[in-house]
Motif scaffolding. Structure first.
Motif, mmCIF file in Angstrom:
data_model
loop_
_atom_site.group_PDB
_atom_site.id
_atom_site.type_symbol
_atom_site.label_atom_id
_atom_site.label_comp_id
_atom_site.label_asym_id
_atom_site.label_seq_id
_atom_site.Cartn_x
_atom_site.Cartn_y
_atom_site.Cartn_z
ATOM 1 N N TYR A 46 0.821 -1.213 0.000
ATOM 2 C CA TYR A 46 0.000 0.000 0.000
ATOM 3 C C TYR A 46 0.856 1.265 0.000
ATOM 4 C CZ TYR A 46 -4.221 -2.734 0.463
ATOM 5 O OH TYR A 46 -5.254 -3.599 0.208
ATOM 6 N N LEU A 47 2.064 1.176 0.556
ATOM 7 C CA LEU A 47 2.953 2.333 0.562
ATOM 8 C C LEU A 47 3.580 2.557 -0.813
ATOM 9 C CD1 LEU A 47 4.785 1.759 3.968
ATOM 10 C CD2 LEU A 47 2.798 3.209 3.498
ATOM 11 N N ARG A 48 3.580 1.528 -1.646
ATOM 12 C CA ARG A 48 4.150 1.646 -2.988
ATOM 13 C C ARG A 48 3.178 2.307 -3.965
ATOM 14 N NH1 ARG A 48 6.308 -3.773 -5.216
ATOM 15 N NH2 ARG A 48 7.324 -2.339 -6.686
ATOM 16 N N VAL A 49 1.941 2.456 -3.553
ATOM 17 C CA VAL A 49 0.939 3.146 -4.380
ATOM 18 C C VAL A 49 0.835 4.584 -3.904
ATOM 19 C CG1 VAL A 49 -1.484 3.221 -5.080
ATOM 20 C CG2 VAL A 49 -0.337 1.011 -4.756
ATOM 21 N N GLN A 50 1.019 5.520 -4.805
ATOM 22 C CA GLN A 50 0.954 6.946 -4.464
ATOM 23 C C GLN A 50 -0.365 7.545 -4.947
ATOM 24 O OE1 GLN A 50 4.566 8.266 -6.503
ATOM 25 N NE2 GLN A 50 5.596 8.450 -4.525
ATOM 26 N N LEU A 51 -0.869 8.480 -4.176
ATOM 27 C CA LEU A 51 -2.092 9.189 -4.544
ATOM 28 C C LEU A 51 -1.793 10.289 -5.555
ATOM 29 C CD1 LEU A 51 -3.685 9.583 -0.999
ATOM 30 C CD2 LEU A 51 -4.205 7.848 -2.711
ATOM 31 N N LYS A 52 -2.774 10.555 -6.413
ATOM 32 C CA LYS A 52 -2.668 11.652 -7.387
ATOM 33 C C LYS A 52 -3.863 12.581 -7.182
ATOM 34 C CE LYS A 52 -1.855 10.372 -11.628
ATOM 35 N NZ LYS A 52 -2.014 9.610 -12.903
ATOM 36 N N PRO A 53 -3.779 13.464 -6.193
ATOM 37 C CA PRO A 53 -4.939 14.304 -5.862
ATOM 38 C C PRO A 53 -5.230 15.350 -6.936
ATOM 39 C CG PRO A 53 -3.025 14.935 -4.556
ATOM 40 C CD PRO A 53 -2.644 13.696 -5.292
ATOM 41 N N ARG A 54 -6.516 15.588 -7.156
ATOM 42 C CA ARG A 54 -6.977 16.665 -8.017
ATOM 43 C C ARG A 54 -7.574 17.759 -7.150
ATOM 44 N NH1 ARG A 54 -7.846 15.364 -13.246
ATOM 45 N NH2 ARG A 54 -7.820 17.644 -13.446
ATOM 46 N N VAL A 55 -7.414 19.009 -7.569
ATOM 47 C CA VAL A 55 -7.809 20.136 -6.724
ATOM 48 C C VAL A 55 -8.879 20.988 -7.389
ATOM 49 C CG1 VAL A 55 -5.560 20.187 -5.600
ATOM 50 C CG2 VAL A 55 -5.948 21.605 -7.636
ATOM 51 N N LEU A 56 -9.403 21.920 -6.626
ATOM 52 C CA LEU A 56 -10.422 22.872 -7.076
ATOM 53 C C LEU A 56 -11.639 22.163 -7.655
ATOM 54 C CD1 LEU A 56 -8.205 25.718 -8.575
ATOM 55 C CD2 LEU A 56 -9.373 25.664 -6.365
ATOM 56 N N ARG A 57 -12.112 21.197 -6.906
ATOM 57 C CA ARG A 57 -13.332 20.482 -7.244
ATOM 58 C C ARG A 57 -14.312 20.645 -6.105
ATOM 59 N NH1 ARG A 57 -11.636 14.708 -10.029
ATOM 60 N NH2 ARG A 57 -10.556 15.595 -11.841
ATOM 61 N N ASP A 58 -15.574 20.594 -6.427
ATOM 62 C CA ASP A 58 -16.603 20.702 -5.395
ATOM 63 C C ASP A 58 -16.679 19.382 -4.641
ATOM 64 O OD1 ASP A 58 -18.803 20.988 -3.784
ATOM 65 O OD2 ASP A 58 -20.204 21.506 -5.387
ATOM 66 N N VAL A 59 -16.156 19.398 -3.429
ATOM 67 C CA VAL A 59 -16.155 18.180 -2.606
ATOM 68 C C VAL A 59 -16.979 18.397 -1.332
ATOM 69 C CG1 VAL A 59 -13.995 17.236 -3.491
ATOM 70 C CG2 VAL A 59 -13.929 18.902 -1.629
ATOM 71 N N SER A 60 -17.978 19.263 -1.451
ATOM 72 C CA SER A 60 -18.806 19.576 -0.275
ATOM 73 C C SER A 60 -19.686 18.405 0.140
ATOM 74 C CB SER A 60 -19.666 20.805 -0.555
ATOM 75 O OG SER A 60 -20.464 20.610 -1.715
ATOM 76 N N LYS A 61 -19.913 17.468 -0.772
ATOM 77 C CA LYS A 61 -20.697 16.277 -0.444
ATOM 78 C C LYS A 61 -19.891 15.047 -0.847
ATOM 79 C CE LYS A 61 -25.195 18.535 -1.053
ATOM 80 N NZ LYS A 61 -26.485 18.517 -1.801
ATOM 81 N N CYS A 62 -19.832 14.063 0.060
ATOM 82 C CA CYS A 62 -19.060 12.859 -0.199
ATOM 83 C C CYS A 62 -19.898 11.645 0.185
ATOM 84 C CB CYS A 62 -17.759 12.878 0.615
ATOM 85 S SG CYS A 62 -16.675 11.475 0.310
ATOM 86 N N CYS A 63 -20.053 10.708 -0.734
ATOM 87 C CA CYS A 63 -20.906 9.542 -0.509
ATOM 88 C C CYS A 63 -20.082 8.262 -0.626
ATOM 89 C CB CYS A 63 -22.047 9.520 -1.516
ATOM 90 S SG CYS A 63 -23.145 8.084 -1.350
ATOM 91 N N LEU A 347 -9.798 14.906 -0.295
ATOM 92 C CA LEU A 347 -8.516 15.544 -0.617
ATOM 93 C C LEU A 347 -7.916 15.058 -1.933
ATOM 94 C CD1 LEU A 347 -6.864 15.809 2.913
ATOM 95 C CD2 LEU A 347 -8.075 17.565 1.591
ATOM 96 N N THR A 348 -8.513 14.043 -2.545
ATOM 97 C CA THR A 348 -8.097 13.656 -3.902
ATOM 98 C C THR A 348 -9.071 14.176 -4.945
ATOM 99 O OG1 THR A 348 -9.210 11.519 -3.610
ATOM 100 C CG2 THR A 348 -6.817 11.583 -3.243
ATOM 101 N N GLY A 349 -10.167 14.798 -4.494
ATOM 102 C CA GLY A 349 -11.130 15.375 -5.425
ATOM 103 C C GLY A 349 -12.191 14.417 -5.892
ATOM 104 N N THR A 350 -12.454 13.363 -5.112
ATOM 105 C CA THR A 350 -13.499 12.404 -5.475
ATOM 106 C C THR A 350 -14.631 12.482 -4.460
ATOM 107 O OG1 THR A 350 -12.348 10.654 -4.256
ATOM 108 C CG2 THR A 350 -11.910 10.821 -6.609
ATOM 109 N N THR A 351 -15.856 12.296 -4.919
ATOM 110 C CA THR A 351 -17.002 12.453 -4.016
ATOM 111 C C THR A 351 -17.935 11.241 -4.007
ATOM 112 O OG1 THR A 351 -18.237 13.587 -5.769
ATOM 113 C CG2 THR A 351 -16.996 14.967 -4.208
ATOM 114 N N SER A 352 -17.605 10.203 -4.773
ATOM 115 C CA SER A 352 -18.395 8.978 -4.749
ATOM 116 C C SER A 352 -17.466 7.796 -4.976
ATOM 117 C CB SER A 352 -19.484 8.989 -5.827
ATOM 118 O OG SER A 352 -18.916 8.861 -7.118
ATOM 119 N N ILE A 353 -17.878 6.628 -4.498
ATOM 120 C CA ILE A 353 -17.041 5.440 -4.661
ATOM 121 C C ILE A 353 -16.839 5.100 -6.133
ATOM 122 C CG2 ILE A 353 -16.933 2.954 -4.227
ATOM 123 C CD1 ILE A 353 -16.230 4.756 -1.826
#
Length: 372
Positions: A46-63, A347-353
């Motif tokens: 799991y440490l060998r996988v790095q996150l690639k966050p996207r920014v400036l997205r509406d993440v006010s709701k997360c499901c 923090l990665t810019g995703t709001t649904s599974i």
């Protein structure tokens, strides 16, 4: 002793549990096969996988809602099967089932539980419950367990396929581990031997299971199991594309990409690193892909989902929660993982599974999947 509120991550629970549990149960729960290279590797993957966050997205709701075996579940992770849970806490499997029930997640009960499947079902009637199963030398034992699981309301059978025998676990052998006499393998009471005592030559677990398991088991026995039940069958212990495709061919509703908690054979690859290739090759089939092993944070869950897992199962974190505080401890562990997953998504810019895809992670080049 500090309260559970002072434990803020799974590692805190693991460290607390190490100070609570006696040596033999602790070694049983935490140990892996051989020199535990694969146990460490499952975590390190799991440490060998790095996150690639996207920014400036509406993440006010997360499901976190997902769909598993055609039913909605409020979060994409559940509790994996673990044997002999009352060694960790008197509430044992009931505490884990009730914690999963409270959060609306899936609980998988081990055949080798210290609480009967009927008692677990009665204690957590609304929980989504699956039953982990072996096919035994005595097929009538298996048949009875399958029938009882269906009658008790379990939704699916999780057939362990990577254990024709149990692996070599040095800690249990050194300890000559036996199930304490106040406990029993509750599902076998009145059917077959329900104690688990070492002869003094090695692990009582290995001796007990060796007396029951059928090492001649093959793919044809999946057809036999399907012939005696209408429950969906999930195969647990798949680590290769070849076996994943065979699982589809033999009608599995799902597979768990798993190394049995790295407790069967050492130096196998981590479930996470083989997941992308398996998912790629099962595209277009009706077989769902799940994963367990090495998960200790909500970020780990995010990474597994990004690589294609439909559901992620945690085992040791739930055991550490159980040891630290029974049902309340497990609930806190699940809440921590849920919150960590939510934060990772936001923090990665995703709001649904459904939006959590490989676009949001960077994986080692040798993990890149390919068709057979």
């Amino acid at each position: 002793m500090a309260t559970l509120d002072s434990l803020v991550c799974v590692k805190d629970f693991e460290e607390r549990a190490a100070g609570i549990l006696e040596k033999h149960p602790l070694d049983y729960y935490k140990s892996g096969a051989g020199h535990e290279n694969s146990l460490q590797g499952a975590r390190d993957a799991y440490l060998r996988v790095q996150l690639k966050p996207r920014v400036l997205r509406d993440v006010s709701k997360c499901c976190l809602t997902s769909t598993v075996l055609g039913k909605s579940t409020p979060m994409p992770f559940g509790v994996a099967p673990a044997a002999l849970q009352r060694m960790a806490h008197p509430e044992g499997e009931i505490a884990n089932a009730r914690a999963a029930e409270k959060l609306g997640s899936i609980f998988v009960l081990s055949t080798l539980s210290t609480t009967s499947l009927e008692d677990v079902a009665a204690a957590a009637p609304t929980a989504r419950k699956w039953f982990q199963l072996y096919i035994y030398k005595d097929r009538e034992v298996t048949r009875q367990l399958v029938k009882r699981a269906a009658n008790a309301g379990f939704e699916a059978l999780v057939l362990t396929v990577d254990a024709p025998i149990l692996g070599i676990r040095y800690a249990d052998a050194r300890n000559k581990f036996s199930l304490p006499p106040q406990f029993e393998v509750a599902n076998f009471k009145g059917i077959t031997r329900s104690d688990m005592t070492s002869s003094g030559e090695g692990s009582g677990v290995n001796e007990y299971v060796a007396s029951l398991l059928d090492s001649s088991l093959s793919w044809k026995d999946i057809a036999w199991l399907k012939s005696i039940t209408s429950l969906p069958i999930i195969l647990k212990g798949i680590l290769t594309v070849e076996d994943a495709l065979l699982a589809v061919e033999h009608g599995a509703a799902g597979i768990v990409v798993s190394s049995h908690g790295a407790r069967q054979i050492d130096t196998v690859p981590s479930p996470l690193e083989v997941l992308p290739a398996i998912v790629e090759n099962l595209k277009g089939t009706n077989c769902e892909v799940y994963i367990d092993g090495g998960v200790s944070t909500g970020t780990d869950i995010f990474k597994a989902i990004a690589l294609g897992a439909k559901m992620v199962f945690v085992k040791r974190p739930a055991i550490w929660g159980l040891a630290c505080g029974g049902q309340e401890g497990v609930e806190r562990v699940l809440h921590i993982l849920k919150r960590e997953l939510e934060v990772t998504m936001v923090l990665t810019g995703t709001t649904s599974i459904d939006a959590v895809t490989r676009e949001y992670v960077r994986i080692p080049p040798d993990w890149i999947s390919s068709k057979l």
